[in-house]
Design an enzyme around this catalytic site. Structure first.
Site, PDB file in Angstrom:
ATOM      1  N   ASP A  41     -27.535   5.415 -37.716  1.00  0.00           N
ATOM      2  CA  ASP A  41     -27.108   6.832 -37.556  1.00  0.00           C
ATOM      3  C   ASP A  41     -25.782   7.092 -37.390  1.00  0.00           C
ATOM      4  O   ASP A  41     -25.091   6.167 -37.419  1.00  0.00           O
ATOM      5  CB  ASP A  41     -27.923   7.273 -36.056  1.00  0.00           C
ATOM      6  CG  ASP A  41     -28.368   8.539 -35.757  1.00  0.00           C
ATOM      7  OD1 ASP A  41     -29.251   9.182 -35.914  1.00  0.00           O
ATOM      8  OD2 ASP A  41     -27.265   9.596 -35.802  1.00  0.00           O
ATOM      9  N   ASP A  58     -23.165   6.635 -42.165  1.00  0.00           N
ATOM     10  CA  ASP A  58     -23.472   8.059 -42.781  1.00  0.00           C
ATOM     11  C   ASP A  58     -24.102   7.907 -43.892  1.00  0.00           C
ATOM     12  O   ASP A  58     -23.749   7.082 -44.985  1.00  0.00           O
ATOM     13  CB  ASP A  58     -21.999   8.587 -43.123  1.00  0.00           C
ATOM     14  CG  ASP A  58     -22.324   9.989 -43.793  1.00  0.00           C
ATOM     15  OD1 ASP A  58     -23.033  10.460 -44.200  1.00  0.00           O
ATOM     16  OD2 ASP A  58     -21.216  10.664 -43.860  1.00  0.00           O
ATOM     17  N   TYR A 150     -31.039  23.878 -47.809  1.00  0.00           N
ATOM     18  CA  TYR A 150     -32.112  22.973 -47.043  1.00  0.00           C
ATOM     19  C   TYR A 150     -33.523  22.771 -47.652  1.00  0.00           C
ATOM     20  O   TYR A 150     -34.135  21.794 -47.869  1.00  0.00           O
ATOM     21  CB  TYR A 150     -32.324  23.342 -45.675  1.00  0.00           C
ATOM     22  CG  TYR A 150     -33.283  22.633 -44.575  1.00  0.00           C
ATOM     23  CD1 TYR A 150     -32.675  21.390 -44.281  1.00  0.00           C
ATOM     24  CD2 TYR A 150     -34.384  22.936 -44.232  1.00  0.00           C
ATOM     25  CE1 TYR A 150     -33.543  20.505 -43.306  1.00  0.00           C
ATOM     26  CE2 TYR A 150     -35.113  22.176 -43.378  1.00  0.00           C
ATOM     27  CZ  TYR A 150     -34.723  20.800 -42.979  1.00  0.00           C
ATOM     28  OH  TYR A 150     -35.386  20.165 -42.195  1.00  0.00           O
ATOM     29  N   LYS A 154     -35.195  19.690 -49.443  1.00  0.00           N
ATOM     30  CA  LYS A 154     -36.503  19.031 -48.896  1.00  0.00           C
ATOM     31  C   LYS A 154     -37.509  19.128 -50.161  1.00  0.00           C
ATOM     32  O   LYS A 154     -38.296  18.359 -50.119  1.00  0.00           O
ATOM     33  CB  LYS A 154     -36.810  19.909 -47.607  1.00  0.00           C
ATOM     34  CG  LYS A 154     -35.985  19.679 -46.496  1.00  0.00           C
ATOM     35  CD  LYS A 154     -35.908  18.233 -46.067  1.00  0.00           C
ATOM     36  CE  LYS A 154     -35.253  18.029 -44.645  1.00  0.00           C
ATOM     37  NZ  LYS A 154     -35.344  16.646 -44.467  1.00  0.00           N
ATOM     38  N   THR A 185     -36.889  19.180 -31.406  1.00  0.00           N
ATOM     39  CA  THR A 185     -35.948  18.427 -31.356  1.00  0.00           C
ATOM     40  C   THR A 185     -34.635  18.812 -31.087  1.00  0.00           C
ATOM     41  O   THR A 185     -34.327  20.117 -31.213  1.00  0.00           O
ATOM     42  CB  THR A 185     -35.940  17.465 -32.560  1.00  0.00           C
ATOM     43  OG1 THR A 185     -35.459  18.410 -33.600  1.00  0.00           O
ATOM     44  CG2 THR A 185     -37.186  16.928 -33.257  1.00  0.00           C
ATOM     45  N   THR A 188     -33.543  21.760 -33.845  1.00  0.00           N
ATOM     46  CA  THR A 188     -34.087  23.288 -33.558  1.00  0.00           C
ATOM     47  C   THR A 188     -33.865  23.598 -32.231  1.00  0.00           C
ATOM     48  O   THR A 188     -34.715  24.897 -31.707  1.00  0.00           O
ATOM     49  CB  THR A 188     -35.722  22.798 -33.888  1.00  0.00           C
ATOM     50  OG1 THR A 188     -36.417  21.890 -32.838  1.00  0.00           O
ATOM     51  CG2 THR A 188     -36.141  22.575 -35.051  1.00  0.00           C
TER      52      THR A 188
HETATM   53  N1  LIG Z   1     -37.254  19.246 -36.275  1.00  0.00           N
HETATM   54  C1  LIG Z   1     -37.909  20.093 -37.023  1.00  0.00           C
HETATM   55  O1  LIG Z   1     -38.686  21.166 -36.771  1.00  0.00           O
HETATM   56  C2  LIG Z   1     -38.201  19.353 -38.481  1.00  0.00           C
HETATM   57  C3  LIG Z   1     -39.203  20.193 -39.120  1.00  0.00           C
HETATM   58  C4  LIG Z   1     -39.007  19.742 -40.689  1.00  0.00           C
HETATM   59  C5  LIG Z   1     -38.259  18.620 -41.264  1.00  0.00           C
HETATM   60  N2  LIG Z   1     -37.484  17.952 -40.031  1.00  0.00           N
HETATM   61  C6  LIG Z   1     -36.602  16.855 -40.679  1.00  0.00           C
HETATM   62  O2  LIG Z   1     -36.743  15.625 -39.874  1.00  0.00           O
HETATM   63  C7  LIG Z   1     -35.722  14.935 -39.776  1.00  0.00           C
HETATM   64  C8  LIG Z   1     -35.151  14.658 -38.487  1.00  0.00           C
HETATM   65  O3  LIG Z   1     -34.913  15.829 -37.728  1.00  0.00           O
HETATM   66  P1  LIG Z   1     -34.799  15.938 -36.208  1.00  0.00           P
HETATM   67  O4  LIG Z   1     -35.567  16.991 -35.893  1.00  0.00           O
HETATM   68  O5  LIG Z   1     -35.457  14.730 -35.409  1.00  0.00           O
HETATM   69  O6  LIG Z   1     -33.455  16.160 -35.877  1.00  0.00           O
HETATM   70  P2  LIG Z   1     -32.363  15.522 -34.884  1.00  0.00           P
HETATM   71  O7  LIG Z   1     -30.984  16.272 -35.163  1.00  0.00           O
HETATM   72  O8  LIG Z   1     -33.099  15.303 -33.607  1.00  0.00           O
HETATM   73  O9  LIG Z   1     -31.956  14.000 -35.511  1.00  0.00           O
HETATM   74  C9  LIG Z   1     -31.515  13.619 -36.939  1.00  0.00           C
HETATM   75  C10 LIG Z   1     -30.682  12.577 -36.684  1.00  0.00           C
HETATM   76  O10 LIG Z   1     -29.956  12.223 -38.062  1.00  0.00           O
HETATM   77  C11 LIG Z   1     -28.754  11.887 -37.728  1.00  0.00           C
HETATM   78  N3  LIG Z   1     -27.707  12.330 -38.807  1.00  0.00           N
HETATM   79  C12 LIG Z   1     -27.105  13.447 -39.139  1.00  0.00           C
HETATM   80  N4  LIG Z   1     -26.307  13.299 -40.322  1.00  0.00           N
HETATM   81  C13 LIG Z   1     -26.455  12.141 -40.710  1.00  0.00           C
HETATM   82  C14 LIG Z   1     -25.854  11.320 -41.499  1.00  0.00           C
HETATM   83  N5  LIG Z   1     -24.973  11.761 -42.310  1.00  0.00           N
HETATM   84  N6  LIG Z   1     -25.840   9.968 -41.312  1.00  0.00           N
HETATM   85  C15 LIG Z   1     -26.718   9.379 -40.564  1.00  0.00           C
HETATM   86  N7  LIG Z   1     -27.346   9.893 -39.512  1.00  0.00           N
HETATM   87  C16 LIG Z   1     -26.970  11.355 -39.440  1.00  0.00           C
HETATM   88  C17 LIG Z   1     -28.296  12.822 -36.209  1.00  0.00           C
HETATM   89  O11 LIG Z   1     -27.131  12.041 -35.787  1.00  0.00           O
HETATM   90  C18 LIG Z   1     -29.491  12.549 -35.629  1.00  0.00           C
HETATM   91  O12 LIG Z   1     -29.627  11.407 -34.662  1.00  0.00           O
HETATM   92  C19 LIG Z   1     -34.643  15.691 -40.662  1.00  0.00           C
HETATM   93  O13 LIG Z   1     -34.676  15.251 -41.981  1.00  0.00           O
HETATM   94  C20 LIG Z   1     -35.121  16.966 -40.548  1.00  0.00           C
HETATM   95  O14 LIG Z   1     -34.719  17.803 -41.683  1.00  0.00           O
HETATM   96  C21 LIG Z   1     -37.316  18.615 -38.946  1.00  0.00           C
END
Ligand SMILES: NC(=O)c1ccc[n+]([C@@H]2O[C@H](COP(=O)([O-])OP(=O)(O)OC[C@H]3O[C@@H](n4cnc5c(N)ncnc54)[C@H](O)[C@@H]3O)[C@@H](O)[C@H]2O)c1
Length: 265
Positions: A41, A58, A150, A154, A185, A188
């Site tokens: 992360d 990253d 986005y 996706k 999370t 959002t």
């Molecule tokens: N939360 C939602 O409603 C939702 C819905 C659909 C899809 N998603 C997808 O699920 C995945 C996880 O999202 P989440 O909701 O758990 O978000 P989150 O923000 O809680 O977690 C995302 C993590 O990714 C890390 N991150 C960001 N940029 C990075 C980089 N360049 N390199 C390494 N790590 C990096 C962040 O530090 C964080 O720990 C994402 O791909 C998001 O698009 C989330």
């Protein structure tokens, strides 16, 4: 939800975006199910377990994908399952969106998954086995105001996953995608901090609520497990039926359901 004890005993998994939300839930559940896990992360990962190694990196940099796989091989002997989860966005309407913000979102959500798959796939081809799960989004199918970069990224993740299934299948490697709906999370948080925005979301979701991160982790881990041994190139919507609810809620115009369990017992 109940973890399936020992389903991943002796297995090694790698997870990107492991510090928060869905990636953290996947990491914790994998450990409960007996896996050894290497996570990466941008931020330090607050997991302390003897079967866990945390890296910082990253995902838009190829070295991060290489380091993740190398650490799993070095420390635990291989990579059985990989979860490409890291994501995020800089939103903006198409006519306003800066080129740099488009690049940020597409690089993080799409290139990051490609780089992960490239190095996970190489290691899994050496082994002759493995399973990759990519986290896309319902937005692969449904557009969103100010979300062009986005949703495009996706949709790309969904197709990239299918291309992975095509190219890796002959080597005994499966690639599937999860398409979550609204998950509570840090990503959002702004929707949850705004009661009107949250109500607007919930009105669209037949189950009337968002998912918790573990409700995405459980199906993601199922896809990576031997329980899904013939599931390959699939996109699993995990959205509380949100994706099927584009039609307006017509109940106020039709009246309630007439069937009554007391009179039809
Ligand atoms: N939360 C939602 O409603 C939702 C819905 C659909 C899809 N998603 C997808 O699920 C995945 C996880 O999202 P989440 O909701 O758990 O978000 P989150 O923000 O809680 O977690 C995302 C993590 O990714 C890390 N991150 C960001 N940029 C990075 C980089 N360049 N390199 C390494 N790590 C990096 C962040 O530090 C964080 O720990 C994402 O791909 C998001 O698009 C989330």
């Amino acid at each position: 939800m109940v973890a399936i004890k020992d389903r991943f005993a002796g297995k090694v998994a790698v997870v990107t975006g492991a510090a928060s939300g869905i990636g953290l839930a996947i990491t914790q559940r994998l450990l409960l199910e007996g896996a050894s896990v290497v996570g990466t992360d941008l931020h330090p990962i607050g997991v302390t377990d003897t079967n866990f190694v945390g890296l910082t990196g990253d995902v838009t940099q190829e070295a991060t994908a290489q380091d993740l796989v190398a650490a799993a091989v070095q420390r635990f002997g291989g990579v059985d399952a990989a979860f490409n989860v890291a994501g995020g966005s800089r939103p903006g309407y198409i006519v306003d969106l800066a080129e740099s913000d488009w690049d940020f979102t597409v690089d993080l959500c799409l290139k990051g998954v490609f780089l992960g798959m490239k190095h996970q796939g190489r290691q899994m081809m050496r082994q002759g086995r493995g399973s990759i799960v990519n986290i896309a989004s319902l937005n692969a199918h449904v557009p969103m105001h100010a979300g062009s970069a986005y949703v495009a990224a996706k949709a790309g993740v969904e197709m990239l996953s299918q291309n992975g299934a095509l190219e890796f299948g002959p080597f005994g490697i499966r690639v599937n995608a999860i398409l979550p709906g609204l998950v509570q999370t840090p990503l959002t948080r702004r929707h949850f901090d705004n009661p009107d925005a949250l109500a607007a979301f919930q009105a669209r979701i037949p189950m009337g609520r968002p998912a918790q991160p573990d409700e995405i982790a459980a199906p993601a881990i199922y896809l990576a497990s031997d329980d899904a041994s013939y599931v390959n190139g699939a996109s699993l919507l995990v959205d509380g039926a949100w994706g099927v609810s584009a039609y307006p809620d017509m109940r106020p115009f039709r009246g309630p359901i007439g069937w009554n369990e007391r009179t039809h017992a």
